[in-house]
Design a protein around this motif. Structure first.
Motif, short mmCIF file in Angstrom:
data_model
loop_
_atom_site.label_atom_id
_atom_site.label_comp_id
_atom_site.label_asym_id
_atom_site.label_seq_id
_atom_site.Cartn_x
_atom_site.Cartn_y
_atom_site.Cartn_z
N ALA A 182 0.97 -1.31 -0.01
CA ALA A 182 0.25 0.04 0.09
C ALA A 182 0.81 1.44 -0.03
O ALA A 182 0.48 2.26 -0.67
N GLY A 183 2.20 1.18 0.75
CA GLY A 183 2.86 2.31 0.59
C GLY A 183 3.49 2.64 -0.70
O GLY A 183 3.92 3.76 -0.87
N ASN A 184 3.25 1.65 -1.56
CA ASN A 184 3.74 1.92 -3.01
C ASN A 184 2.59 2.69 -4.06
O ASN A 184 2.89 2.84 -5.08
N LEU A 185 1.39 2.71 -3.43
CA LEU A 185 0.32 3.08 -4.11
C LEU A 185 0.09 4.68 -3.87
O LEU A 185 0.03 5.10 -2.86
N SER A 186 -0.51 5.37 -5.03
CA SER A 186 -0.94 6.56 -5.07
C SER A 186 -2.31 6.66 -4.00
O SER A 186 -3.01 5.56 -4.01
N MET A 187 -2.78 7.90 -3.83
CA MET A 187 -4.18 8.01 -3.18
C MET A 187 -5.25 7.44 -3.95
O MET A 187 -5.96 6.60 -3.81
N THR A 188 -4.95 7.88 -5.29
CA THR A 188 -6.04 7.47 -6.56
C THR A 188 -6.08 5.87 -6.56
O THR A 188 -7.01 5.35 -6.72
N GLU A 189 -4.78 5.16 -6.54
CA GLU A 189 -4.87 3.76 -6.53
C GLU A 189 -5.46 3.27 -5.40
O GLU A 189 -6.09 2.19 -5.82
N MET A 190 -5.21 3.86 -4.11
CA MET A 190 -5.67 3.17 -3.15
C MET A 190 -7.34 3.21 -3.25
O MET A 190 -8.12 2.28 -2.92
N LEU A 191 -7.77 4.25 -3.46
CA LEU A 191 -9.33 4.55 -3.71
C LEU A 191 -9.99 3.46 -4.71
O LEU A 191 -10.93 3.06 -4.58
N SER A 192 -9.28 3.16 -6.05
CA SER A 192 -9.54 2.22 -6.88
C SER A 192 -9.72 0.69 -6.26
O SER A 192 -10.39 0.18 -6.87
N VAL A 193 -8.77 0.63 -5.32
CA VAL A 193 -8.62 -0.59 -4.77
C VAL A 193 -10.03 -0.79 -4.05
O VAL A 193 -10.80 -1.97 -4.33
N GLN A 194 -10.46 0.00 -3.19
CA GLN A 194 -11.62 0.14 -2.48
C GLN A 194 -12.90 -0.04 -3.52
O GLN A 194 -13.88 -1.02 -3.38
N GLU A 195 -12.95 0.47 -4.69
CA GLU A 195 -13.80 0.67 -5.45
C GLU A 195 -14.17 -0.90 -6.18
O GLU A 195 -15.14 -1.23 -6.30
#
Length: 111
Positions: free
Chosen positions: A9-22
């Protein structure tokens, strides 16, 4: 095992983290998925946070954006694998990610 297969998760951008939730919410659960996006506050301004969240407002429920290191003893501290291996050697127990804590499975956790 699995090294290089999964992104931390530390390598993901905020947008990428939100897309994981989506993805979880749309493909795995038909209800809200509680998800915390841990971000480095020095990397994102309030406007960048708003811009990242805006496209997801209609789809996501239960999203928390949490600034890392925002209190004295946060639940997660990002460390590299070498530091983790060094720290776990000091504890003296083997670990694996099985979604539960084998050491405490009897209900009596060692102190």
């Amino acid at each position: 095992m699995g090294e290089g297969v999964f992104e931390h998760a530390g390598n993901l951008s905020m947008t990428e983290m939100l897309s994981v939730q989506e993805l979880y919410q749309s493909a795995w659960a038909d209800q809200a998925v509680s998800y915390t996006v841990n971000v480095d506050p020095s990397k994102y301004s309030v406007d960048e946070l708003i811009d990242a969240l805006r496209p997801y407002l209609a789809q996501l429920k239960g999203t928390t954006v949490f600034p890392e290191m925002s209190f004295r003893q946060p639940p997660y501290e990002r460390i590299d694998k070498a530091t983790y291996d060094e720290m776990i050697a000091m504890v003296g127990t083997e670990t694996s990610d099985t979604s539960y804590d084998e050491v405490c499975s009897s209900g009596a956790c060692p102190i």
